[in-house]
Design a protein around this motif. Structure first.
Motif, mmCIF file in Angstrom:
data_model
loop_
_atom_site.group_PDB
_atom_site.id
_atom_site.type_symbol
_atom_site.label_atom_id
_atom_site.label_comp_id
_atom_site.label_asym_id
_atom_site.label_seq_id
_atom_site.Cartn_x
_atom_site.Cartn_y
_atom_site.Cartn_z
ATOM 1 N N LYS A 181 0.840 -1.198 0.000
ATOM 2 C CA LYS A 181 0.000 0.000 0.000
ATOM 3 C C LYS A 181 0.874 1.246 0.000
ATOM 4 O O LYS A 181 1.942 1.254 0.608
ATOM 5 N N THR A 273 -12.572 3.921 -1.902
ATOM 6 C CA THR A 273 -11.546 2.887 -1.814
ATOM 7 C C THR A 273 -10.666 2.904 -3.062
ATOM 8 O O THR A 273 -10.977 3.554 -4.063
ATOM 9 N N LYS A 276 -12.707 1.719 -5.994
ATOM 10 C CA LYS A 276 -13.628 2.752 -6.490
ATOM 11 C C LYS A 276 -12.867 3.811 -7.288
ATOM 12 O O LYS A 276 -13.350 4.289 -8.320
#
Length: 462
Positions: A181, A273, A276
């Protein structure tokens, strides 16, 4: 075959017949009464009028003897024209998108490649069949990956890496996939949050830092570079321009992702997110051919639709053909559909993974907010259009071991949606047929039994 021999059907549907006589004799001016349907040809299908050994065209009673893909037959002479159509194929790749566009000038565009899964590399298989890649080579003026989700991107890997396919330009939305991430790049700010890492040439990324799926695309594009050192690999956003090709009426306008930067950087809205954000920032485009307008917006969702229509408040989004966003998800706004007002909506969806697409709510509002310019708008869903053939359990060793019997099915006809237009008329259709005639068991060649196939088609004057 020389291009000067090309002619094309000019009716929405042309039926080809064969007659009881084994061959045509030139001294006859009439044809026998008994005839058999050998093929049904959609608008713009290639045909070649045939002649006898002396070069005299084979004609009788207003009909001509022609060759077409997969066979020969008699068709009305006045159904043969010289104008080729724009062809668009919304491929049935299961839960995913893959769209092929071919212009009359043989310029080709591929938008997404669907997934790869147990049923195979469906988009790649279609291209190999359509263009006979065992014996031919083709090029694409552009391959456009709307975004890097598996169900749009992974099917591009075998296509980009195919030595028989040359790609001149590879476009994408600029959002890469990384290990760990943040998985999609650096995000900054609040109100709005902004994605500020946008990339062009994927093959210049650090291979060790990108995700496993993206590594496959990296490798395929590296191979493509070896085939064509002039290939361009670039991101697209609403400021991008795809140059119109010479003598080709097709125009492609890039409408998204929307670059929200206030300077010379490229930045995207990063709302919701990572999924999305990636979906919402899909490459979105309007293709125009004469009077015909086709809108493709990838997997855009509610938040990004709202921003999209606000940004494009003065742009006419009304479309004749609209690929429903995100495979028929209900994550859609009525305000967006009110702006689009499609004549024909196409949902590209499948069962694996099963997201319950197309959603009933989406189908309802697609109908409600379709164009009021026509009385009967059309909605196609690829997985509903598919034709399956039952497989006998006695042929399946695994089934024999079970105490109770159950039915198995194989895909017999893909749910491809075919769109043809000359810029003045629009024809859209799909193939269906008798599964017992089209099955691999009863007809291994499949394509030869042309009479097994029929068309559900609709025509519109633009």
């Amino acid at each position: 075959m020389s291009k000067k021999d090309w002619m094309f059907t000019n009716q929405s549907l042309t039926v080809a017949y064969n007659y009881t006589e084994k061959y045509y004799k030139q001294n006859k001016s009439s044809l026998p009464a008994k005839r058999t349907v050998v093929a049904r040809l959609l608008f713009g299908e290639w045909v070649k009028p045939l002649s006898d050994k002396n070069g005299v065209p084979l004609t009788a009673e207003g009909q001509s003897y022609v060759a077409f893909r997969g066979g020969v037959g008699w068709i009305p002479t006045d159904s043969i024209g010289t104008e080729r159509t724009l062809e668009i194929y919304f491929l049935d790749v299961g839960q995913g998108d893959a769209i092929l566009i071919q212009t009359p000038q043989d310029n080709r565009y591929l938008i997404d490649g669907g997934p790869t899964h147990d049923e195979g590399e469906l988009a790649h298989e279609f291209l190999k069949w359509k263009f006979n890649l065992e014996g031919n080579q083709i090029d694409f003026d552009a391959v456009i990956m709307s975004h890097a989700d598996r169900d749009h991107a992974m099917g591009l890997v075998p296509i980009v890496g195919d030595q028989k396919i040359k790609i001149k330009k590879f476009y994408h939305n600029g959002i890469s996939r990384f290990r760990g991430k943040p998985s999609d790049g650096k995000i900054m700010g609040k109100n709005p949050r902004r994605l500020v890492e946008i990339f062009d040439d994927i093959t210049k990324l650090d291979f060790s830092k990108i995700s496993g799926d993206y590594q496959k695309l990296f490798t395929a594009l590296t191979k493509a570079k070896k085939k064509n050192r002039d290939i361009k690999i670039e991101h697209l956003d609403h400021t991008s321009v795809i140059k119109k090709l010479p003598n080709d009426p097709l125009e492609i306008e890039i409408l998204g992702p929307i670059n929200i930067s206030q300077n010379d950087r490229v930045e995207y809205l990063a709302s919701g997110t990572a999924d999305k954000m990636r979906n919402g920032n899909s490459v979105s485009l309007m293709a125009k051919y004469g009077k015909c307008k086709i809108l493709l917006c990838g997997d855009m969702n509610t938040k990004y639709e709202k921003e999209f229509i606000k940004f494009h408040k003065d742009y006419p989004l009304e479309s004749h053909v609209f690929k429903a966003n995100h495979h028929g998800s209900q994550d859609v706004t009525t305000e967006f559909l009110e702006r689009v007002r499609p004549w024909i909506s196409i949902v590209s969806s499948g069962d694996v993974p099963d997201h319950a697409h197309p959603r009933a709510e989406l189908l309802g509002i697609l109908g409600k907010y379709s164009s009021q310019d026509i009385k009967r708008p059309i909605i196609f869903a690829t997985e509903i259009l598919r034709t399956y053939h039952p497989v006998s359990s006695e042929d399946i060793e695994e089934v024999k071991k079970r105490k109770r019997e159950y039915s198995l099915y194989e895909r017999a006809i893909d749910g491809i949606v075919h769109v043809r237009t000359d810029g003045k008329k629009l024809v859209v259709g799909r193939v269906y047929g008798d599964p017992t005639l089209t099955s691999a068991k009863n007809n291994p060649s499949r394509t030869r039994n042309q009479n097994a196939y029929k068309w559900e088609y609709y025509e519109f004057d633009l």
